[in-house]
Design a protein around this motif. Sequence first.
Motif, PDB file in Angstrom:
ATOM      1  N   LYS A 188     -35.799  66.535  39.888  1.00  0.00           N
ATOM      2  CA  LYS A 188     -34.589  66.788  40.677  1.00  0.00           C
ATOM      3  C   LYS A 188     -34.128  65.600  41.511  1.00  0.00           C
ATOM      4  CE  LYS A 188     -34.189  70.810  39.017  1.00  0.00           C
ATOM      5  NZ  LYS A 188     -33.269  70.960  37.906  1.00  0.00           N
ATOM      6  N   THR A 189     -35.020  64.662  41.785  1.00  0.00           N
ATOM      7  CA  THR A 189     -34.620  63.523  42.619  1.00  0.00           C
ATOM      8  C   THR A 189     -34.081  62.351  41.816  1.00  0.00           C
ATOM      9  OG1 THR A 189     -36.896  62.701  42.674  1.00  0.00           O
ATOM     10  CG2 THR A 189     -36.166  64.064  44.525  1.00  0.00           C
ATOM     11  N   THR A 190     -34.203  62.406  40.489  1.00  0.00           N
ATOM     12  CA  THR A 190     -33.599  61.350  39.685  1.00  0.00           C
ATOM     13  C   THR A 190     -32.091  61.559  39.681  1.00  0.00           C
ATOM     14  OG1 THR A 190     -33.824  62.628  37.644  1.00  0.00           O
ATOM     15  CG2 THR A 190     -35.625  61.125  38.175  1.00  0.00           C
ATOM     16  N   GLY A 191     -31.370  60.517  39.429  1.00  0.00           N
ATOM     17  CA  GLY A 191     -29.912  60.582  39.450  1.00  0.00           C
ATOM     18  C   GLY A 191     -29.334  61.535  38.418  1.00  0.00           C
ATOM     19  N   GLU A 192     -30.056  61.765  37.338  1.00  0.00           N
ATOM     20  CA  GLU A 192     -29.548  62.607  36.252  1.00  0.00           C
ATOM     21  C   GLU A 192     -29.893  64.078  36.421  1.00  0.00           C
ATOM     22  OE1 GLU A 192     -31.447  59.853  35.684  1.00  0.00           O
ATOM     23  OE2 GLU A 192     -29.866  58.477  35.104  1.00  0.00           O
ATOM     24  N   LYS A 193     -30.650  64.440  37.447  1.00  0.00           N
ATOM     25  CA  LYS A 193     -31.075  65.832  37.674  1.00  0.00           C
ATOM     26  C   LYS A 193     -31.664  66.426  36.384  1.00  0.00           C
ATOM     27  CE  LYS A 193     -29.132  66.232  41.833  1.00  0.00           C
ATOM     28  NZ  LYS A 193     -29.822  65.547  42.862  1.00  0.00           N
TER      29      LYS A 193
END
Length: 111
Positions: free
Chosen positions: A60-65
């Motif tokens: 969830k914390t990556t830019g791509e969710k």
Amino acid sequence: MSGLLKHNGNKIDKNVNVRTKSISRKDAGFVDTQKDIIPTFDVSIRVDNHARNSLLALAKTTGEKRTVSEMLSIMIENYSSNLSERTRDVYNEYLSALEEKDKLSFKLKNH
């Protein structure tokens, strides 16, 4: 309608020249095009709550969710790319065997 079968006494020319195009067995639909497709289906794996929470947080914390499944795939790719050549070969053989097992199991269940 019965006149169609009697041809009303007319002679019919039975010398007909038919030309056919040669087609492959694949074009005719006799080849299993699904043969090399590895089925994808959901499975469950057991992890403790801390591992699950870490995966969810990373996803969830990556830019791509990303989803947890996507995050696991990325982590597996990164980890396996750093294996020694010999270990990677063994990993690929084992993975191929497991994928083949899934393919056969899926085929047996769905046909």
